[in-house]
Design a protein around this motif. Sequence first.
Motif, PDB file in Angstrom:
ATOM      1  N   VAL A 101      12.535   6.344  -9.288  1.00 28.78           N
ATOM      2  CA  VAL A 101      13.103   5.580 -10.732  1.00 28.78           C
ATOM      3  C   VAL A 101      13.394   4.409 -10.263  1.00 28.78           C
ATOM      4  CG1 VAL A 101      15.330   6.068  -9.637  1.00 28.78           C
ATOM      5  CG2 VAL A 101      15.674   6.049 -11.911  1.00 28.78           C
ATOM      6  N   ASN A 102      13.548   3.463 -11.302  1.00 31.83           N
ATOM      7  CA  ASN A 102      13.675   2.162 -11.724  1.00 31.83           C
ATOM      8  C   ASN A 102      15.343   1.857 -11.195  1.00 31.83           C
ATOM      9  OD1 ASN A 102      10.798   0.148 -11.962  1.00 31.83           O
ATOM     10  ND2 ASN A 102      10.707   2.134 -13.160  1.00 31.83           N
ATOM     11  N   ARG A 162      14.439  18.543  -1.973  1.00 34.80           N
ATOM     12  CA  ARG A 162      13.288  17.741  -2.313  1.00 34.80           C
ATOM     13  C   ARG A 162      14.377  16.886  -3.390  1.00 34.80           C
ATOM     14  NH1 ARG A 162       8.805  20.845  -6.245  1.00 34.80           N
ATOM     15  NH2 ARG A 162       8.285  19.061  -7.508  1.00 34.80           N
ATOM     16  N   ALA A 163      15.085  17.688  -3.957  1.00 35.08           N
ATOM     17  CA  ALA A 163      16.134  17.197  -5.237  1.00 35.08           C
ATOM     18  C   ALA A 163      16.722  15.984  -4.367  1.00 35.08           C
ATOM     19  CB  ALA A 163      16.631  18.309  -5.671  1.00 35.08           C
ATOM     20  N   GLY A 164      17.149  16.191  -2.992  1.00 32.95           N
ATOM     21  CA  GLY A 164      17.368  14.884  -2.662  1.00 32.95           C
ATOM     22  C   GLY A 164      17.651  13.342  -2.274  1.00 32.95           C
ATOM     23  N   ILE A 165      15.341  13.497  -2.102  1.00 33.15           N
ATOM     24  CA  ILE A 165      14.866  12.087  -1.716  1.00 33.15           C
ATOM     25  C   ILE A 165      14.740  11.429  -3.579  1.00 33.15           C
ATOM     26  CG2 ILE A 165      12.812  12.073  -0.931  1.00 33.15           C
ATOM     27  CD1 ILE A 165      12.149  14.659  -0.323  1.00 33.15           C
ATOM     28  N   THR A 166      14.779  10.317  -3.144  1.00 39.81           N
ATOM     29  CA  THR A 166      14.448   9.357  -4.495  1.00 39.81           C
ATOM     30  C   THR A 166      14.104   8.490  -3.770  1.00 39.81           C
ATOM     31  OG1 THR A 166      16.692  10.402  -5.325  1.00 39.81           O
ATOM     32  CG2 THR A 166      15.879   8.236  -6.317  1.00 39.81           C
ATOM     33  N   VAL A 174       3.102   3.848  -7.206  1.00 40.69           N
ATOM     34  CA  VAL A 174       3.224   4.867  -5.772  1.00 40.69           C
ATOM     35  C   VAL A 174       2.731   5.371  -5.513  1.00 40.69           C
ATOM     36  CG1 VAL A 174       4.143   7.146  -6.042  1.00 40.69           C
ATOM     37  CG2 VAL A 174       5.785   5.509  -7.440  1.00 40.69           C
ATOM     38  N   GLY A 175       0.990   5.543  -6.886  1.00 41.20           N
ATOM     39  CA  GLY A 175      -0.399   5.631  -5.629  1.00 41.20           C
ATOM     40  C   GLY A 175      -0.840   7.033  -5.579  1.00 41.20           C
ATOM     41  N   ASP A 176       0.151   7.653  -5.133  1.00 45.06           N
ATOM     42  CA  ASP A 176       0.257   8.923  -5.122  1.00 45.06           C
ATOM     43  C   ASP A 176       0.730  10.102  -6.175  1.00 45.06           C
ATOM     44  OD1 ASP A 176      -0.237  11.845  -3.837  1.00 45.06           O
ATOM     45  OD2 ASP A 176      -0.379  10.875  -1.987  1.00 45.06           O
ATOM     46  N   PRO A 177       0.039  10.970  -6.723  1.00 40.67           N
ATOM     47  CA  PRO A 177       0.556  11.619  -8.137  1.00 40.67           C
ATOM     48  C   PRO A 177       1.644  13.079  -7.516  1.00 40.67           C
ATOM     49  CG  PRO A 177      -2.029  11.678  -8.449  1.00 40.67           C
ATOM     50  CD  PRO A 177      -1.373  10.820  -7.078  1.00 40.67           C
ATOM     51  N   TRP A 178       0.925  13.050  -5.856  1.00 42.71           N
ATOM     52  CA  TRP A 178       2.016  14.651  -5.549  1.00 42.71           C
ATOM     53  C   TRP A 178       3.275  13.984  -5.671  1.00 42.71           C
ATOM     54  CZ3 TRP A 178       4.310  14.372  -0.533  1.00 42.71           C
ATOM     55  CH2 TRP A 178       4.914  15.656  -0.163  1.00 42.71           C
ATOM     56  N   VAL A 179       3.297  12.365  -5.133  1.00 34.55           N
ATOM     57  CA  VAL A 179       4.378  12.343  -4.714  1.00 34.55           C
ATOM     58  C   VAL A 179       5.821  11.983  -5.608  1.00 34.55           C
ATOM     59  CG1 VAL A 179       6.069  10.069  -3.730  1.00 34.55           C
ATOM     60  CG2 VAL A 179       4.422  10.441  -2.240  1.00 34.55           C
ATOM     61  N   ARG A 180       4.825  11.494  -7.360  1.00 34.58           N
ATOM     62  CA  ARG A 180       6.057  11.627  -8.086  1.00 34.58           C
ATOM     63  C   ARG A 180       6.189  13.214  -9.055  1.00 34.58           C
ATOM     64  NH1 ARG A 180       1.215   8.446  -9.426  1.00 34.58           N
ATOM     65  NH2 ARG A 180       0.834   9.575 -11.461  1.00 34.58           N
ATOM     66  N   PRO A 191       0.860  -1.003  -0.045  1.00 35.75           N
ATOM     67  CA  PRO A 191       0.514   0.118  -0.071  1.00 35.75           C
ATOM     68  C   PRO A 191       1.084   1.127   0.170  1.00 35.75           C
ATOM     69  CG  PRO A 191      -0.118  -0.995   2.016  1.00 35.75           C
ATOM     70  CD  PRO A 191       1.157  -1.468   1.332  1.00 35.75           C
ATOM     71  N   ASN A 192       1.485   1.697  -0.853  1.00 33.77           N
ATOM     72  CA  ASN A 192       2.595   2.718  -0.787  1.00 33.77           C
ATOM     73  C   ASN A 192       1.902   3.482  -0.762  1.00 33.77           C
ATOM     74  OD1 ASN A 192       5.131   0.999  -1.839  1.00 33.77           O
ATOM     75  ND2 ASN A 192       4.190   0.842  -3.141  1.00 33.77           N
ATOM     76  N   GLY A 193       0.808   4.271  -1.899  1.00 34.61           N
ATOM     77  CA  GLY A 193      -0.399   4.918  -1.834  1.00 34.61           C
ATOM     78  C   GLY A 193      -0.419   5.709  -0.225  1.00 34.61           C
ATOM     79  N   LEU A 194      -0.592   4.789   0.876  1.00 34.60           N
ATOM     80  CA  LEU A 194      -0.844   5.235   2.107  1.00 34.60           C
ATOM     81  C   LEU A 194       0.357   5.670   2.797  1.00 34.60           C
ATOM     82  CD1 LEU A 194      -3.331   1.957   3.402  1.00 34.60           C
ATOM     83  CD2 LEU A 194      -3.765   4.975   3.325  1.00 34.60           C
ATOM     84  N   PHE A 195       1.338   5.470   2.532  1.00 37.97           N
ATOM     85  CA  PHE A 195       3.040   5.627   3.572  1.00 37.97           C
ATOM     86  C   PHE A 195       3.845   6.273   2.739  1.00 37.97           C
ATOM     87  CE2 PHE A 195       3.996   1.498   2.186  1.00 37.97           C
ATOM     88  CZ  PHE A 195       5.345   1.642   1.293  1.00 37.97           C
ATOM     89  N   LEU A 196       3.421   6.518   1.387  1.00 38.13           N
ATOM     90  CA  LEU A 196       4.685   7.699   0.912  1.00 38.13           C
ATOM     91  C   LEU A 196       5.014   8.937   0.701  1.00 38.13           C
ATOM     92  CD1 LEU A 196       5.073   5.797  -2.402  1.00 38.13           C
ATOM     93  CD2 LEU A 196       6.696   5.747  -1.015  1.00 38.13           C
ATOM     94  N   PRO A 197       3.287   9.432   0.771  1.00 31.71           N
ATOM     95  CA  PRO A 197       3.100  11.036   0.902  1.00 31.71           C
ATOM     96  C   PRO A 197       4.230  11.028   2.412  1.00 31.71           C
ATOM     97  CG  PRO A 197       1.377   9.680  -0.073  1.00 31.71           C
ATOM     98  CD  PRO A 197       2.267   8.828   0.032  1.00 31.71           C
ATOM     99  N   SER A 198       3.326  10.517   3.776  1.00 31.92           N
ATOM    100  CA  SER A 198       3.672  11.017   5.086  1.00 31.92           C
ATOM    101  C   SER A 198       5.108  10.626   4.930  1.00 31.92           C
ATOM    102  CB  SER A 198       3.640   9.588   5.752  1.00 31.92           C
ATOM    103  OG  SER A 198       1.845   9.904   5.817  1.00 31.92           O
TER     104      SER A 198
END
Length: 430
Positions: free
Chosen positions: A133-134, A97-101, A121-127, A78-85
Amino acid sequence: MRPAPIELLYGRGVVSVSPPAGCVPTLIEKRAMPALADPVGAVARALAAPVGAPPLAELARGRRSACILICDITRPVPNGLFLPSLVRTLLDAGVPRAGITVLVATGLHRANEGAELAELVGDPWVRDTVTVVNHDATVDRDHVLLGRTPGRGTVVRLDRRLVEAELRIATGLVEPHFMAGWSGGRKVIAPGVAHAETITTFHNSAFMAHPRAANCMLEGNPLHEEQLAIVGMLGGALALNTVIDDRRRLAFVNFGEIVRSHLEAVAFARGYAQVPVRRRFRTVVTSAAGYPLDRTYYQTVKGMVGPLDILEPGGDLIVASACSEGMGSKHYVEAQRRLVDLGPDGFAASIAGKPHADVDEWQTQMQLKPMRVGRVRLYTDGLDAIGAGLTGLERVADLAAAVAESMARHRDPEVAFVPEGPYVVPVHVP
Protein backbone atom coordinates in the motif's frame (compact mmCIF):
# COMPACT_ATOMS: atom_id res chain seq x y z
CA MET A 1 41.78 15.41 -33.19
CA ARG A 2 38.30 15.52 -31.66
CA PRO A 3 37.78 13.78 -28.31
CA ALA A 4 35.64 10.64 -28.25
CA PRO A 5 31.88 11.06 -27.58
CA ILE A 6 30.81 11.04 -23.93
CA GLU A 7 27.63 9.30 -22.82
CA LEU A 8 25.44 10.91 -20.15
CA LEU A 9 22.77 8.91 -18.32
CA TYR A 10 19.46 10.00 -19.84
CA GLY A 11 16.04 8.39 -19.55
CA ARG A 12 16.31 4.61 -19.85
CA GLY A 13 19.54 4.93 -21.82
CA VAL A 14 22.13 7.57 -22.57
CA VAL A 15 22.56 10.70 -24.63
CA SER A 16 25.86 11.04 -26.44
CA VAL A 17 27.79 14.30 -26.49
CA SER A 18 30.53 14.83 -29.07
CA PRO A 19 32.91 17.40 -27.58
CA PRO A 20 33.66 20.06 -30.18
CA ALA A 21 37.05 20.52 -31.77
CA GLY A 22 39.54 21.99 -29.36
CA CYS A 23 37.68 20.75 -26.28
CA VAL A 24 39.82 19.38 -23.47
CA PRO A 25 37.39 17.14 -21.56
CA THR A 26 37.75 15.96 -17.97
CA LEU A 27 35.58 12.95 -17.22
CA ILE A 28 34.47 12.82 -13.57
CA GLU A 29 33.25 9.40 -12.52
CA LYS A 30 33.33 7.31 -9.39
CA ARG A 31 36.00 4.63 -9.31
CA ALA A 32 34.83 1.19 -10.34
CA MET A 33 32.44 -0.21 -7.75
CA PRO A 34 32.64 -4.01 -7.35
CA ALA A 35 29.23 -5.56 -8.02
CA LEU A 36 28.32 -8.44 -5.73
CA ALA A 37 28.63 -11.82 -7.46
CA ASP A 38 25.72 -13.31 -5.48
CA PRO A 39 23.36 -10.48 -4.53
CA VAL A 40 20.55 -12.74 -3.27
CA GLY A 41 23.03 -14.61 -1.08
CA ALA A 42 24.44 -11.30 0.17
CA VAL A 43 20.95 -10.26 1.29
CA ALA A 44 20.49 -13.56 3.15
CA ARG A 45 23.84 -13.12 4.89
CA ALA A 46 22.95 -9.56 5.88
CA LEU A 47 19.67 -10.67 7.45
CA ALA A 48 21.49 -13.41 9.37
CA ALA A 49 24.30 -11.15 10.62
CA PRO A 50 22.87 -7.67 11.27
CA VAL A 51 24.69 -4.55 12.44
CA GLY A 52 23.88 -3.88 16.09
CA ALA A 53 20.92 -6.25 16.27
CA PRO A 54 20.10 -9.98 16.45
CA PRO A 55 19.30 -11.88 13.22
CA LEU A 56 15.95 -11.01 11.66
CA ALA A 57 14.65 -14.57 12.14
CA GLU A 58 15.26 -14.22 15.86
CA LEU A 59 13.77 -10.72 16.06
CA ALA A 60 10.64 -11.83 14.21
CA ARG A 61 9.89 -14.85 16.39
CA GLY A 62 6.63 -14.35 18.27
CA ARG A 63 5.76 -11.10 16.47
CA ARG A 64 2.31 -10.58 15.05
CA SER A 65 2.97 -7.63 12.75
CA ALA A 66 5.71 -6.08 10.64
CA CYS A 67 5.88 -2.99 8.43
CA ILE A 68 8.47 -2.85 5.65
CA LEU A 69 9.05 0.59 4.12
CA ILE A 70 10.19 0.83 0.50
CA CYS A 71 11.12 3.95 -1.44
CA ASP A 72 8.83 5.19 -4.20
CA ILE A 73 9.39 4.90 -7.96
CA THR A 74 11.78 7.88 -8.07
CA ARG A 75 14.58 5.73 -6.60
CA PRO A 76 16.17 2.76 -8.41
CA VAL A 77 16.16 0.58 -5.30
CA PRO A 78 16.61 -3.16 -6.06
CA ASN A 79 13.47 -4.13 -4.15
CA GLY A 80 13.04 -7.31 -6.18
CA LEU A 81 16.34 -8.61 -4.78
CA PHE A 82 15.61 -8.25 -1.09
CA LEU A 83 11.84 -8.10 -0.53
CA PRO A 84 11.31 -11.86 -1.11
CA SER A 85 14.00 -12.70 1.46
CA LEU A 86 12.61 -10.23 3.97
CA VAL A 87 9.05 -11.48 3.63
CA ARG A 88 10.01 -15.18 3.67
CA THR A 89 12.12 -14.69 6.79
CA LEU A 90 9.20 -13.04 8.57
CA LEU A 91 6.76 -15.76 7.49
CA ASP A 92 9.14 -18.57 8.46
CA ALA A 93 9.53 -16.97 11.89
CA GLY A 94 5.77 -17.09 12.40
CA VAL A 95 4.64 -13.58 11.52
CA PRO A 96 1.22 -14.03 9.88
CA ARG A 97 0.98 -12.88 6.28
CA ALA A 98 -2.01 -10.69 7.18
CA GLY A 99 0.24 -8.88 9.65
CA ILE A 100 2.91 -7.95 7.11
CA THR A 101 2.59 -4.63 5.27
CA VAL A 102 4.89 -3.27 2.59
CA LEU A 103 4.38 0.48 2.76
CA VAL A 104 5.56 2.71 -0.10
CA ALA A 105 7.28 5.69 1.49
CA THR A 106 6.01 8.37 -0.87
CA GLY A 107 6.58 11.38 1.36
CA LEU A 108 4.58 14.01 -0.47
CA HIS A 109 5.12 12.41 -3.89
CA ARG A 110 2.21 10.85 -5.77
CA ALA A 111 1.14 7.24 -5.18
CA ASN A 112 2.59 4.40 -7.28
CA GLU A 113 -0.16 2.21 -8.73
CA GLY A 114 -0.76 -0.49 -11.32
CA ALA A 115 2.16 -1.42 -13.56
CA GLU A 116 4.31 1.15 -11.81
CA LEU A 117 3.71 -0.49 -8.44
CA ALA A 118 4.48 -3.89 -9.97
CA GLU A 119 7.78 -2.52 -11.29
CA LEU A 120 8.55 -0.98 -7.92
CA VAL A 121 7.97 -4.12 -5.84
CA GLY A 122 9.65 -6.28 -8.43
CA ASP A 123 8.43 -9.74 -7.37
CA PRO A 124 4.81 -10.81 -8.02
CA TRP A 125 4.98 -13.29 -5.14
CA VAL A 126 5.46 -10.43 -2.67
CA ARG A 127 2.45 -8.54 -4.03
CA ASP A 128 0.32 -11.70 -3.91
CA THR A 129 1.41 -12.68 -0.41
CA VAL A 130 1.35 -9.55 1.75
CA THR A 131 -0.36 -6.16 1.78
CA VAL A 132 1.31 -3.53 -0.42
CA VAL A 133 0.00 0.00 0.00
CA ASN A 134 1.04 3.62 -0.55
CA HIS A 135 1.57 6.14 2.21
CA ASP A 136 -0.55 9.29 1.90
CA ALA A 137 0.81 12.23 3.88
CA THR A 138 -2.47 14.14 3.70
CA VAL A 139 -4.76 11.64 5.46
CA ASP A 140 -4.86 12.69 9.11
CA ARG A 141 -6.43 9.49 10.47
CA ASP A 142 -3.59 7.39 9.04
CA HIS A 143 -1.02 9.13 11.25
CA VAL A 144 -0.07 9.05 14.93
CA LEU A 145 1.09 12.16 16.79
CA LEU A 146 4.34 11.42 18.63
CA GLY A 147 5.00 14.92 19.95
CA ARG A 148 7.66 17.47 19.04
CA THR A 149 11.36 16.99 18.40
CA PRO A 150 13.39 18.12 21.43
CA GLY A 151 15.80 20.36 19.56
CA ARG A 152 13.73 22.33 17.05
CA GLY A 153 10.16 21.54 18.04
CA THR A 154 9.04 19.90 14.80
CA VAL A 155 5.60 18.32 15.19
CA VAL A 156 6.04 14.61 14.47
CA ARG A 157 3.20 12.61 12.93
CA LEU A 158 4.05 9.25 11.34
CA ASP A 159 2.05 6.67 9.44
CA ARG A 160 0.07 4.53 11.86
CA ARG A 161 0.98 1.32 10.02
CA LEU A 162 4.64 1.88 10.86
CA VAL A 163 4.14 3.20 14.39
CA GLU A 164 1.90 0.32 15.49
CA ALA A 165 3.91 -2.50 13.86
CA GLU A 166 5.85 -4.77 16.19
CA LEU A 167 8.71 -4.88 13.70
CA ARG A 168 9.64 -1.75 11.75
CA ILE A 169 11.99 -2.12 8.79
CA ALA A 170 13.08 0.72 6.50
CA THR A 171 14.68 -0.26 3.20
CA GLY A 172 16.36 1.92 0.66
CA LEU A 173 19.27 3.14 -1.40
CA VAL A 174 22.19 4.99 0.16
CA GLU A 175 23.43 7.72 -2.19
CA PRO A 176 24.29 11.41 -1.94
CA HIS A 177 21.31 13.60 -1.16
CA PHE A 178 21.45 17.34 -1.76
CA MET A 179 19.47 18.26 1.40
CA ALA A 180 19.79 15.40 3.87
CA GLY A 181 23.42 14.54 3.09
CA TRP A 182 22.70 10.89 2.26
CA SER A 183 19.51 9.09 1.32
CA GLY A 184 18.21 5.92 2.94
CA GLY A 185 17.90 4.82 6.56
CA ARG A 186 16.19 7.41 8.72
CA LYS A 187 15.12 9.40 5.65
CA VAL A 188 12.77 6.60 4.55
CA ILE A 189 10.84 7.19 7.80
CA ALA A 190 10.83 10.98 7.64
CA PRO A 191 9.88 12.37 5.21
CA GLY A 192 9.06 8.93 3.71
CA VAL A 193 6.03 8.10 5.87
CA ALA A 194 5.58 11.35 7.75
CA HIS A 195 2.48 13.56 7.74
CA ALA A 196 2.47 16.66 5.55
CA GLU A 197 2.71 18.87 8.65
CA THR A 198 5.98 17.22 9.63
CA ILE A 199 7.44 17.25 6.12
CA THR A 200 6.63 20.88 5.39
CA THR A 201 8.17 21.93 8.71
CA PHE A 202 11.64 20.48 8.24
CA HIS A 203 11.57 21.36 4.55
CA ASN A 204 10.92 25.05 5.24
CA SER A 205 13.21 27.79 3.95
CA ALA A 206 15.29 28.00 7.14
CA PHE A 207 16.18 24.29 6.98
CA MET A 208 16.87 24.41 3.25
CA ALA A 209 19.06 27.51 3.51
CA HIS A 210 21.27 26.01 6.22
CA PRO A 211 24.83 25.62 4.87
CA ARG A 212 25.06 22.06 6.23
CA ALA A 213 21.87 20.92 4.45
CA ALA A 214 23.95 19.71 1.55
CA ASN A 215 25.30 16.72 -0.34
CA CYS A 216 27.26 14.16 1.70
CA MET A 217 27.00 16.16 4.94
CA LEU A 218 25.59 14.57 8.08
CA GLU A 219 27.34 16.31 10.97
CA GLY A 220 25.51 19.55 11.74
CA ASN A 221 22.91 18.93 9.03
CA PRO A 222 19.58 20.08 10.53
CA LEU A 223 17.50 17.66 8.42
CA HIS A 224 19.62 14.70 9.49
CA GLU A 225 19.43 15.78 13.13
CA GLU A 226 15.64 16.02 12.99
CA GLN A 227 15.42 12.64 11.30
CA LEU A 228 17.52 11.03 14.03
CA ALA A 229 15.32 12.65 16.65
CA ILE A 230 12.21 11.29 14.94
CA VAL A 231 13.66 7.76 14.89
CA GLY A 232 14.27 8.12 18.62
CA MET A 233 10.69 9.27 19.24
CA LEU A 234 9.43 6.29 17.25
CA GLY A 235 11.34 3.95 19.50
CA GLY A 236 13.85 2.83 16.92
CA ALA A 237 13.68 0.70 13.80
CA LEU A 238 15.66 -1.65 11.63
CA ALA A 239 17.01 -0.93 8.15
CA LEU A 240 18.11 -2.80 5.06
CA ASN A 241 20.54 -0.55 3.17
CA THR A 242 21.75 -0.98 -0.41
CA VAL A 243 24.32 0.69 -2.65
CA ILE A 244 24.29 0.16 -6.42
CA ASP A 245 26.83 0.84 -9.16
CA ASP A 246 26.34 2.91 -12.31
CA ARG A 247 24.69 -0.08 -14.01
CA ARG A 248 22.19 -0.50 -11.15
CA ARG A 249 23.93 -3.66 -9.88
CA LEU A 250 24.05 -4.36 -6.15
CA ALA A 251 27.45 -3.46 -4.71
CA PHE A 252 26.67 -3.39 -0.98
CA VAL A 253 23.90 -4.53 1.33
CA ASN A 254 23.60 -4.64 5.09
CA PHE A 255 20.86 -4.94 7.69
CA GLY A 256 20.50 -3.94 11.30
CA GLU A 257 19.73 -1.15 13.75
CA ILE A 258 18.74 1.77 11.56
CA VAL A 259 21.30 4.39 12.62
CA ARG A 260 24.37 2.16 12.87
CA SER A 261 23.65 0.17 9.72
CA HIS A 262 22.95 3.33 7.73
CA LEU A 263 26.24 4.92 8.79
CA GLU A 264 28.08 1.77 7.74
CA ALA A 265 26.44 1.96 4.31
CA VAL A 266 27.27 5.68 4.07
CA ALA A 267 30.94 4.93 4.80
CA PHE A 268 30.98 2.46 1.89
CA ALA A 269 29.16 4.79 -0.53
CA ARG A 270 31.23 7.84 0.40
CA GLY A 271 34.41 6.16 -0.81
CA TYR A 272 32.97 6.02 -4.31
CA ALA A 273 30.47 8.86 -4.67
CA GLN A 274 32.70 11.73 -3.55
CA VAL A 275 35.36 12.39 -6.20
CA PRO A 276 38.21 14.84 -5.50
CA VAL A 277 38.86 17.29 -8.35
CA ARG A 278 41.90 19.59 -8.45
CA ARG A 279 40.33 22.57 -10.21
CA ARG A 280 37.11 24.36 -11.01
CA PHE A 281 35.66 24.64 -14.51
CA ARG A 282 33.88 27.37 -16.43
CA THR A 283 31.89 24.71 -18.30
CA VAL A 284 30.37 21.71 -16.53
CA VAL A 285 28.13 19.19 -18.32
CA THR A 286 26.11 16.72 -16.26
CA SER A 287 22.88 14.71 -16.13
CA ALA A 288 20.00 14.01 -13.78
CA ALA A 289 21.16 10.36 -13.51
CA GLY A 290 18.69 8.90 -15.99
CA TYR A 291 15.63 6.79 -15.19
CA PRO A 292 13.89 6.88 -12.79
CA LEU A 293 15.33 10.08 -11.33
CA ASP A 294 14.99 12.19 -14.46
CA ARG A 295 11.34 11.39 -15.10
CA THR A 296 10.40 14.89 -13.91
CA TYR A 297 12.05 18.28 -13.87
CA TYR A 298 11.42 18.31 -10.09
CA GLN A 299 14.11 15.67 -9.59
CA THR A 300 16.42 17.31 -12.14
CA VAL A 301 17.38 19.96 -9.60
CA LYS A 302 19.52 17.32 -7.86
CA GLY A 303 21.65 17.11 -10.99
CA MET A 304 22.17 20.87 -10.92
CA VAL A 305 23.30 20.98 -7.30
CA GLY A 306 25.61 17.94 -7.43
CA PRO A 307 28.63 19.49 -9.26
CA LEU A 308 28.44 23.03 -7.85
CA ASP A 309 31.70 22.71 -5.93
CA ILE A 310 33.65 22.50 -9.20
CA LEU A 311 31.73 25.18 -11.13
CA GLU A 312 33.66 28.41 -11.44
CA PRO A 313 31.47 31.37 -10.37
CA GLY A 314 29.94 32.83 -13.50
CA GLY A 315 30.46 29.59 -15.41
CA ASP A 316 28.01 27.48 -17.39
CA LEU A 317 26.28 24.40 -15.98
CA ILE A 318 24.60 22.30 -18.68
CA VAL A 319 22.21 19.60 -17.45
CA ALA A 320 20.65 16.80 -19.52
CA SER A 321 17.36 15.37 -18.20
CA ALA A 322 14.65 13.45 -20.06
CA CYS A 323 11.73 14.86 -17.99
CA SER A 324 9.52 12.21 -19.60
CA GLU A 325 6.67 12.95 -17.16
CA GLY A 326 6.99 16.71 -17.43
CA MET A 327 7.52 19.17 -14.62
CA GLY A 328 6.23 17.30 -11.57
CA SER A 329 3.35 18.01 -9.20
CA LYS A 330 0.91 20.90 -9.57
CA HIS A 331 2.37 22.33 -6.36
CA TYR A 332 5.84 22.34 -7.85
CA VAL A 333 4.59 23.96 -11.04
CA GLU A 334 3.11 26.75 -8.94
CA ALA A 335 6.40 27.25 -7.09
CA GLN A 336 8.28 27.42 -10.39
CA ARG A 337 5.77 29.92 -11.72
CA ARG A 338 6.51 32.14 -8.73
CA LEU A 339 10.24 31.78 -9.39
CA VAL A 340 9.79 32.92 -12.97
CA ASP A 341 7.48 35.79 -12.01
CA LEU A 342 9.45 37.04 -9.00
CA GLY A 343 13.01 36.16 -9.98
CA PRO A 344 15.45 34.33 -7.69
CA ASP A 345 15.74 37.11 -5.10
CA GLY A 346 12.01 37.78 -5.06
CA PHE A 347 11.20 34.11 -4.66
CA ALA A 348 13.69 33.77 -1.80
CA ALA A 349 12.15 36.77 -0.06
CA SER A 350 8.64 35.35 -0.49
CA ILE A 351 9.43 32.15 1.43
CA ALA A 352 11.73 33.53 4.11
CA GLY A 353 10.42 33.03 7.63
CA LYS A 354 7.54 30.70 6.73
CA PRO A 355 7.17 27.99 9.40
CA HIS A 356 5.76 25.55 6.82
CA ALA A 357 6.90 25.29 3.23
CA ASP A 358 4.31 24.98 0.51
CA VAL A 359 4.38 21.46 -0.94
CA ASP A 360 7.42 20.97 -3.20
CA GLU A 361 8.56 24.59 -3.10
CA TRP A 362 11.76 23.44 -1.35
CA GLN A 363 12.96 22.06 -4.68
CA THR A 364 12.55 25.48 -6.25
CA GLN A 365 14.49 26.96 -3.34
CA MET A 366 17.30 24.47 -3.99
CA GLN A 367 17.39 25.55 -7.65
CA LEU A 368 18.43 29.00 -6.43
CA LYS A 369 21.81 27.55 -5.43
CA PRO A 370 23.09 26.81 -8.96
CA MET A 371 21.39 29.91 -10.35
CA ARG A 372 23.41 32.04 -7.94
CA VAL A 373 26.68 30.44 -8.99
CA GLY A 374 26.45 30.61 -12.76
CA ARG A 375 24.33 30.22 -15.87
CA VAL A 376 22.28 27.00 -15.82
CA ARG A 377 21.11 25.53 -19.14
CA LEU A 378 18.83 22.54 -19.75
CA TYR A 379 18.80 19.90 -22.46
CA THR A 380 15.55 17.89 -22.55
CA ASP A 381 13.07 16.44 -24.99
CA GLY A 382 10.37 15.87 -22.37
CA LEU A 383 9.07 19.39 -21.77
CA ASP A 384 6.79 21.43 -23.99
CA ALA A 385 7.32 25.17 -24.43
CA ILE A 386 5.21 26.01 -21.37
CA GLY A 387 7.10 23.58 -19.15
CA ALA A 388 10.47 24.76 -20.44
CA GLY A 389 9.47 28.31 -19.64
CA LEU A 390 8.60 27.35 -16.07
CA THR A 391 12.10 26.00 -15.42
CA GLY A 392 13.48 29.51 -15.36
CA LEU A 393 16.44 28.22 -17.38
CA GLU A 394 17.64 28.58 -20.94
CA ARG A 395 16.83 25.48 -22.97
CA VAL A 396 19.44 24.13 -25.39
CA ALA A 397 18.62 21.94 -28.38
CA ASP A 398 22.11 20.61 -29.07
CA LEU A 399 24.52 19.59 -26.31
CA ALA A 400 27.65 19.79 -28.45
CA ALA A 401 26.69 23.27 -29.67
CA ALA A 402 26.01 24.38 -26.10
CA VAL A 403 29.46 23.16 -25.05
CA ALA A 404 31.08 24.96 -27.98
CA GLU A 405 29.24 28.19 -27.16
CA SER A 406 30.32 27.99 -23.52
CA MET A 407 33.95 27.32 -24.47
CA ALA A 408 33.93 30.36 -26.77
CA ARG A 409 32.17 32.52 -24.20
CA HIS A 410 34.75 31.80 -21.53
CA ARG A 411 37.71 31.37 -23.91
CA ASP A 412 38.47 28.17 -22.05
CA PRO A 413 38.64 24.72 -23.71
CA GLU A 414 38.60 22.81 -20.39
CA VAL A 415 35.20 21.15 -19.86
CA ALA A 416 34.11 18.84 -17.02
CA PHE A 417 31.67 16.01 -17.79
CA VAL A 418 29.79 14.25 -14.95
CA PRO A 419 27.82 11.51 -16.75
CA GLU A 420 26.14 9.99 -13.68
CA GLY A 421 24.72 13.27 -12.41
CA PRO A 422 23.91 13.56 -8.70
CA TYR A 423 25.15 10.03 -7.93
CA VAL A 424 28.65 11.51 -8.19
CA VAL A 425 29.60 14.52 -6.07
CA PRO A 426 32.79 16.24 -7.28
CA VAL A 427 34.69 17.90 -4.43
CA HIS A 428 37.13 20.71 -5.21
CA VAL A 429 40.46 19.94 -3.58
CA PRO A 430 42.91 22.85 -4.18
